[in-house]
Design a protein around this motif. Structure first.
Motif, short mmCIF file in Angstrom:
data_model
loop_
_atom_site.label_atom_id
_atom_site.label_comp_id
_atom_site.label_asym_id
_atom_site.label_seq_id
_atom_site.Cartn_x
_atom_site.Cartn_y
_atom_site.Cartn_z
N GLY A 39 26.84 22.55 12.48
CA GLY A 39 27.45 23.88 13.17
C GLY A 39 28.59 23.93 12.85
O GLY A 39 29.18 23.38 11.97
N SER A 40 29.72 24.69 13.65
CA SER A 40 31.09 24.99 13.64
C SER A 40 31.44 23.48 13.62
O SER A 40 31.35 22.77 14.44
N ALA A 41 32.77 23.43 12.97
CA ALA A 41 33.90 22.30 12.86
C ALA A 41 34.96 22.94 13.76
O ALA A 41 36.08 22.20 13.51
N LYS A 71 40.78 18.91 18.73
CA LYS A 71 40.86 17.71 17.75
C LYS A 71 39.94 17.75 16.68
O LYS A 71 39.53 16.86 16.10
N ALA A 72 39.27 19.08 16.61
CA ALA A 72 37.95 19.19 15.73
C ALA A 72 38.56 19.38 14.36
O ALA A 72 39.78 19.48 14.10
N PRO A 73 37.71 18.87 13.29
CA PRO A 73 38.23 19.00 11.79
C PRO A 73 38.81 20.47 11.46
O PRO A 73 39.82 20.33 10.58
N PRO A 105 30.21 16.71 19.89
CA PRO A 105 30.94 15.55 19.79
C PRO A 105 31.92 15.66 18.54
O PRO A 105 31.44 16.32 17.52
N TYR A 106 33.28 15.17 18.78
CA TYR A 106 34.23 15.48 17.77
C TYR A 106 34.56 16.99 17.12
O TYR A 106 35.04 16.99 16.46
#
Length: 234
Positions: free
Chosen positions: A147-149, A154-156, A223-224
């Protein structure tokens, strides 16, 4: 005709050796992927096609026996998609993760792969899906995609306030096997949110046209800062 599908995320971190010390953080996702693959096995397909996002040089079909690796992520692991002679070009990372999942599940039925370009238009995605769904009397799909980043700072892709709603829409569609809702996913918004799974999910929608399948969402988390979903259709 499509008889079953499993939707899984495709980060190389899904492979414990790649994730190293962070591996336990995705244990629930791995378990859900195993459950979804169990649904595919129970459908007894004549052919399984693994589809996932791919860069331009990695797009298109992959024969059974195609190989990939996680060497680029610092791990000496090679994977093979099914059995056969394969081809010279390596699997893209998304299909390599799919091959790893299948190896883990001891999959022994015919399997092929297909790399989908992230910029592929919804109309073309649907057409590809229809073609794949007609490849055998009983076709199953393993659909790799994230899905979305942009879910956290802190996401890409950094934080985008639209990301949570986009992921919720995608999760609802995948969990309900809602073909029309998948078709309606906004291509431009998905690109802006770095949602690499959009094209793969719309290929699934094309393959599922005319099939009467029920869906179940087995996992949903970010996560992330990246939206990960696992769903099973049967």
């Amino acid at each position: 005709m499509l008889v079953a599908a499993a939707v899984c995320p495709c980060p190389p971190l899904l492979v414990p050796d790649v994730a190293a010390g962070a591996a336990p953080e995705l244990d629930a996702a791995r378990t859900a992927c195993s459950d979804a693959l169990g649904v595919l096995a129970a459908a007894r397909p004549d052919l399984l096609v693994v589809i996932g996002p791919a860069e331009q040089h990695s797009q298109g079909p992959y024969a059974s026996g195609a190989t990939g690796s996680f060497h680029g992520f610092g791990v000496d692991i090679d994977v093979t998609l099914g059995t056969g002679e394969g081809q010279e070009r390596p699997l893209p990372p998304s299909l390599a993760v799919g091959a790893w999942l299948l190896t883990r599940a001891q999959w022994d039925s015919p399997v092929e792969g297909f790399g989908v370009g992230e910029p592929l238009s919804p109309e073309r995605c649907l057409a590809v899906g229809r073609e794949l769904g007609a490849r055998a009397k009983r076709v199953a799909l393993l659909v790799m995609g994230d899905g979305s980043a942009c879910r956290t700072l802190k996401a890409p892709g950094y934080l985008d306030e639209r990301a949570a709603d986009f992921d919720a829409q995608a999760a609802r569609a995948l969990g309900a096997a809602d073909v029309e809702a998948l078709k309606a996913l906004d291509e431009s918004l998905a690109y802006e949110l770095k949602a690499a799974g959009r094209a793969s999910w719309q290929v699934l929608a094309g393959a599922a046209e005319g099939a009467v399948l029920a869906g179940q969402l087995l996992y949903e988390d970010a996560p992330y800062g990246v939206g990960y979903f696992v769903a099973a259709w049967s």
